[in-house]
Write an enzyme that holds these catalytic residues in place. Sequence first.
Site, PDB file in Angstrom:
ATOM      1  N   ARG A   1       0.857  -1.186   0.000  1.00 30.26           N
ATOM      2  CA  ARG A   1       0.000   0.000   0.000  1.00 30.26           C
ATOM      3  C   ARG A   1       0.897   1.241   0.000  1.00 30.26           C
ATOM      4  O   ARG A   1       2.111   1.144   0.146  1.00 30.26           O
ATOM      5  CB  ARG A   1      -0.926   0.000   1.228  1.00 30.26           C
TER       6      ARG A   1
ATOM      7  N   GLN B   1      -3.062   2.553   9.712  1.00 31.49           N
ATOM      8  CA  GLN B   1      -1.728   2.667   9.097  1.00 31.49           C
ATOM      9  C   GLN B   1      -0.796   3.520   9.959  1.00 31.49           C
ATOM     10  O   GLN B   1       0.415   3.311   9.974  1.00 31.49           O
ATOM     11  CB  GLN B   1      -1.826   3.285   7.694  1.00 31.49           C
TER      12      GLN B   1
ATOM     13  N   ASP C   1      -1.799  10.633  -2.462  1.00 30.60           N
ATOM     14  CA  ASP C   1      -2.124   9.563  -3.412  1.00 30.60           C
ATOM     15  C   ASP C   1      -2.280  10.088  -4.825  1.00 30.60           C
ATOM     16  O   ASP C   1      -2.049   9.382  -5.790  1.00 30.60           O
ATOM     17  CB  ASP C   1      -3.381   8.831  -2.963  1.00 30.60           C
TER      18      ASP C   1
ATOM     19  N   ASN D   1      -5.440  12.380  -0.236  1.00 32.16           N
ATOM     20  CA  ASN D   1      -4.618  11.571   0.668  1.00 32.16           C
ATOM     21  C   ASN D   1      -5.569  10.838   1.612  1.00 32.16           C
ATOM     22  O   ASN D   1      -6.791  11.042   1.568  1.00 32.16           O
ATOM     23  CB  ASN D   1      -3.623  12.460   1.443  1.00 32.16           C
TER      24      ASN D   1
HETATM   25  O1  MRU Z   1      -4.767   3.172   1.821  1.00 34.37           O
HETATM   26  P1  MRU Z   1      -3.291   3.410   1.821  1.00 34.37           P
HETATM   27  O2  MRU Z   1      -2.631   2.922   3.066  1.00 34.37           O
HETATM   28  O3  MRU Z   1      -2.625   2.899   0.553  1.00 34.37           O
HETATM   29  O4  MRU Z   1      -3.163   4.988   1.810  1.00 34.37           O
HETATM   30  C1  MRU Z   1      -1.873   5.532   1.803  1.00 34.37           C
HETATM   31  C2  MRU Z   1      -1.862   6.994   1.960  1.00 34.37           C
HETATM   32  O5  MRU Z   1      -2.877   7.660   1.946  1.00 34.37           O
HETATM   33  C3  MRU Z   1      -0.521   7.629   2.021  1.00 34.37           C
HETATM   34  O6  MRU Z   1      -0.541   8.733   2.869  1.00 34.37           O
HETATM   35  C4  MRU Z   1      -0.134   8.074   0.602  1.00 34.37           C
HETATM   36  O7  MRU Z   1      -0.237   7.004  -0.299  1.00 34.37           O
HETATM   37  C5  MRU Z   1       1.233   8.610   0.560  1.00 34.37           C
HETATM   38  S1  MRU Z   1       2.411   7.309   0.721  1.00 34.37           S
HETATM   39  C6  MRU Z   1       3.958   7.951   0.553  1.00 34.37           C
END
Ligand code: MRU
Length: 315
Positions: free
Chosen positions: A44, A179, A220, A230
């Site tokens: 992820r 996370q 993202d 994000n």
């Molecule tokens: O659902 P996820 O854990 O993939 O979401 C990740 C995020 O929102 C992070 O903050 C984003 O991808 C930046 S990672 C350097």
Amino acid sequence: MPRTIDWVDGRIVMVDQTALPQVRLVIVDTVDGLVDAIRRLVVRGAPALGVAGALGVVLAHRTLDGPGRDAAIARIAAARPTAVNLAVGVRRAAASDDPLAAALTVRDEDIASCHAIGDRGAALLAELCGPGPLRLHTHCNAGALACVEWGTALGVVRSLHEAGRVAYVVADETRPLLQGARITAVELAEMGVEHRVVVDGAGPSVIARGLVDAVVVGADRVAANGDTANKIGTYPLALAAARAGIPFLVACPESTVDPATSSGASIEIEERDEAEVLTAAMPEATRAWNPAFDVTPADLVTAVVTERRVWRPGP
Ligand code: MRU
């Protein structure tokens, strides 16, 4: 901690992010296995998804041909819709005569980008907040485990920490999948950075109480106008930062900036299974909404820091 994702002996090897803080590796050698791993968040974070997408094309080339291969590549790109890096990584490998070489380039560029982002973000924070030690706030995980190594927002923290300029980091636990509490906390503890995990609802008031000098998050997808998608819960932090008059930085590689998306209104927000929110203690009639991301408008973003530039998209 091993690399988040890598190519080893013809297979994709990933740190299983659903198992952290226990370190367990997951190895995949089929497109189906990879798509399942992406959907379950075994891998992820936007930059890591870019590498996964590119390596997935290599698996597709090795295991499938014809329309079956094309369909498999399309499935990888669509496995999660918001993080633009996934589709970008797929496109780069699929357009190459040598998908493996292209995928390894995506991997290596990510490592180099993160170091550059970390150093540039650290320098910008010194300019905006003074030399520190700084009290920083982050959301979700934008660390080594969201990239190949080093990290974007946590790359900034790493660069500052190496210079002895971090007082502490406030890490939102990040509902509903934690996370922040599971992954960011593991990285900060490993770095030896003092940190406090707070529930997401506490984040804005921690800022309002004057306990934070700057907010640093990943992204993202950043639209052409600077609107930033994000992890859900980022937007309230940006509002609180604006109200408190402290910087709100987005740290991400250029590959996360999507010129084809004109504004946040066109970013597809992943809606995940409501089972991630509902618990057995809730009434059977209770339903949930589970958007995985939110969009912070560009006017709340002090700067987007990439490996190439400091971009101030706000007014
Ligand atoms: O659902 P996820 O854990 O993939 O979401 C990740 C995020 O929102 C992070 O903050 C984003 O991808 C930046 S990672 C350097």
